[in-house]
Scaffold this motif. Sequence first.
Motif, PDB file in Angstrom:
ATOM      1  N   UNK A   1       0.832  -1.191   0.000  1.00 43.38           N
ATOM      2  CA  UNK A   1       0.000   0.000   0.000  1.00 43.38           C
ATOM      3  C   UNK A   1       0.872   1.249   0.000  1.00 43.38           C
ATOM      4  N   UNK A   2       0.353   2.286  -0.568  1.00 42.48           N
ATOM      5  CA  UNK A   2       1.056   3.553  -0.599  1.00 42.48           C
ATOM      6  C   UNK A   2       0.056   4.644  -0.243  1.00 42.48           C
ATOM      7  N   UNK A   3       0.483   5.597   0.546  1.00 43.25           N
ATOM      8  CA  UNK A   3      -0.362   6.732   0.896  1.00 43.25           C
ATOM      9  C   UNK A   3      -0.024   7.913   0.013  1.00 43.25           C
ATOM     10  N   UNK A  25       4.056   7.916   0.039  1.00 50.43           N
ATOM     11  CA  UNK A  25       4.853   7.281   1.082  1.00 50.43           C
ATOM     12  C   UNK A  25       5.372   5.947   0.557  1.00 50.43           C
ATOM     13  N   UNK A  26       6.264   5.331   1.297  1.00 51.08           N
ATOM     14  CA  UNK A  26       6.715   3.999   0.931  1.00 51.08           C
ATOM     15  C   UNK A  26       8.025   3.996   0.175  1.00 51.08           C
ATOM     16  N   UNK A  27       8.672   2.842   0.206  1.00 53.56           N
ATOM     17  CA  UNK A  27       9.997   2.716  -0.400  1.00 53.56           C
ATOM     18  C   UNK A  27       9.971   2.036  -1.765  1.00 53.56           C
ATOM     19  N   UNK A  28       8.776   1.720  -2.264  1.00 51.12           N
ATOM     20  CA  UNK A  28       8.681   1.031  -3.552  1.00 51.12           C
ATOM     21  C   UNK A  28       7.918   1.870  -4.561  1.00 51.12           C
ATOM     22  N   UNK A  29       8.046   3.178  -4.449  1.00 52.40           N
ATOM     23  CA  UNK A  29       7.285   4.088  -5.304  1.00 52.40           C
ATOM     24  C   UNK A  29       7.509   3.795  -6.779  1.00 52.40           C
ATOM     25  N   UNK A  30       8.715   3.484  -7.166  1.00 50.30           N
ATOM     26  CA  UNK A  30       9.034   3.283  -8.580  1.00 50.30           C
ATOM     27  C   UNK A  30       8.374   2.044  -9.167  1.00 50.30           C
ATOM     28  N   UNK A  31       7.794   1.208  -8.324  1.00 50.29           N
ATOM     29  CA  UNK A  31       7.122   0.009  -8.828  1.00 50.29           C
ATOM     30  C   UNK A  31       5.649   0.265  -9.164  1.00 50.29           C
ATOM     31  N   UNK A  32       5.162   1.465  -8.865  1.00 51.79           N
ATOM     32  CA  UNK A  32       3.752   1.790  -9.084  1.00 51.79           C
ATOM     33  C   UNK A  32       3.551   2.602 -10.351  1.00 51.79           C
ATOM     34  N   UNK A  33       2.523   2.243 -11.090  1.00 52.95           N
ATOM     35  CA  UNK A  33       1.992   3.140 -12.108  1.00 52.95           C
ATOM     36  C   UNK A  33       1.213   4.227 -11.365  1.00 52.95           C
ATOM     37  N   UNK A  34       1.452   5.471 -11.732  1.00 51.60           N
ATOM     38  CA  UNK A  34       0.774   6.593 -11.102  1.00 51.60           C
ATOM     39  C   UNK A  34      -0.196   7.229 -12.090  1.00 51.60           C
ATOM     40  N   UNK A  76      12.247  11.417  -5.216  1.00 53.14           N
ATOM     41  CA  UNK A  76      11.495  12.210  -4.242  1.00 53.14           C
ATOM     42  C   UNK A  76      10.109  11.640  -3.965  1.00 53.14           C
ATOM     43  N   UNK A  77       9.779  10.525  -4.588  1.00 48.92           N
ATOM     44  CA  UNK A  77       8.449   9.909  -4.413  1.00 48.92           C
ATOM     45  C   UNK A  77       7.321  10.882  -4.741  1.00 48.92           C
ATOM     46  N   UNK A  78       7.454  11.564  -5.851  1.00 45.62           N
ATOM     47  CA  UNK A  78       6.426  12.515  -6.242  1.00 45.62           C
ATOM     48  C   UNK A  78       6.022  12.329  -7.702  1.00 45.62           C
ATOM     49  N   UNK A  79       4.790  12.705  -7.971  1.00 47.56           N
ATOM     50  CA  UNK A  79       4.285  12.763  -9.334  1.00 47.56           C
ATOM     51  C   UNK A  79       3.580  14.105  -9.486  1.00 47.56           C
ATOM     52  N   UNK A  80       3.719  14.702 -10.639  1.00 42.89           N
ATOM     53  CA  UNK A  80       3.148  16.028 -10.854  1.00 42.89           C
ATOM     54  C   UNK A  80       2.268  16.037 -12.100  1.00 42.89           C
ATOM     55  N   UNK A  81       1.409  17.046 -12.154  1.00 49.16           N
ATOM     56  CA  UNK A  81       0.573  17.270 -13.319  1.00 49.16           C
ATOM     57  C   UNK A  81       0.619  18.758 -13.627  1.00 49.16           C
ATOM     58  N   UNK A  90     -12.237  22.087 -17.255  1.00 50.95           N
ATOM     59  CA  UNK A  90     -11.230  21.377 -16.456  1.00 50.95           C
ATOM     60  C   UNK A  90     -11.535  21.467 -14.961  1.00 50.95           C
ATOM     61  N   UNK A  91     -12.526  22.261 -14.601  1.00 46.80           N
ATOM     62  CA  UNK A  91     -12.904  22.393 -13.194  1.00 46.80           C
ATOM     63  C   UNK A  91     -13.348  21.054 -12.635  1.00 46.80           C
ATOM     64  N   UNK A  92     -12.714  20.639 -11.545  1.00 46.77           N
ATOM     65  CA  UNK A  92     -12.998  19.328 -10.952  1.00 46.77           C
ATOM     66  C   UNK A  92     -12.141  19.152  -9.696  1.00 46.77           C
ATOM     67  N   UNK A  93     -12.445  18.096  -8.980  1.00 43.42           N
ATOM     68  CA  UNK A  93     -11.519  17.631  -7.939  1.00 43.42           C
ATOM     69  C   UNK A  93     -10.554  16.671  -8.625  1.00 43.42           C
ATOM     70  N   UNK A  94      -9.274  16.904  -8.427  1.00 44.77           N
ATOM     71  CA  UNK A  94      -8.244  16.079  -9.055  1.00 44.77           C
ATOM     72  C   UNK A  94      -7.661  15.117  -8.027  1.00 44.77           C
ATOM     73  N   UNK A  95      -7.581  13.849  -8.427  1.00 46.26           N
ATOM     74  CA  UNK A  95      -7.100  12.800  -7.538  1.00 46.26           C
ATOM     75  C   UNK A  95      -5.841  12.154  -8.098  1.00 46.26           C
ATOM     76  N   UNK A  96      -4.924  11.909  -7.218  1.00 43.82           N
ATOM     77  CA  UNK A  96      -3.732  11.126  -7.527  1.00 43.82           C
ATOM     78  C   UNK A  96      -4.032   9.668  -7.174  1.00 43.82           C
ATOM     79  N   UNK A  97      -3.564   8.741  -7.984  1.00 43.85           N
ATOM     80  CA  UNK A  97      -3.827   7.329  -7.747  1.00 43.85           C
ATOM     81  C   UNK A  97      -2.598   6.501  -8.084  1.00 43.85           C
ATOM     82  N   UNK A  98      -2.516   5.335  -7.456  1.00 42.34           N
ATOM     83  CA  UNK A  98      -1.381   4.443  -7.691  1.00 42.34           C
ATOM     84  C   UNK A  98      -1.879   3.010  -7.813  1.00 42.34           C
TER      85      UNK A  98
END
Length: 127
Positions: A1-3, A25-34, A76-81, A90-98
């Motif tokens: 799981x990742x937060x 969060x987490x040490x396996x960030x690079x293994x996730x599709x974001x 840095x365990x980050x993803x940007x848009x 484009x008005x909406x709530x934007x969610x990050x997912x993994x």
Amino acid sequence: QVQLAESGGGLVQAGGSLRLSCAASGRTFSSYVMGWFRQAPGKERAFVAAISGSGASISYADSVKGRFTIARDNAKNTVSLQMNSLKAEDTAIYYCAATGLGWIDTLPRRTAQYNNWGQGTQVTVSS
């Protein structure tokens, strides 16, 4: 799981730009599709963009192609848009997912394929 925790939303005029960030969060960030998804009032959550674990593969919804750019920094365990030329729609709530699910040929684009979600950040584009 990742937060996941999004930031960077706000109010902007049509034609303007915003940059959303998602810290994981987490040490396996690079293994996730974001992925980034968005949900407008009264509508279902919709795919915006996705990026593979290495960053080598990227996919966009047709509605944002050429205007939005997804990127990740695995150190840095980050993803940007990066969102340019914003429109009222484009008005909406934007969610990050993994997701840790494997994929072949096509990055995951359905909400059911993602099992980790942030709380969302509001983006409002005034016309």
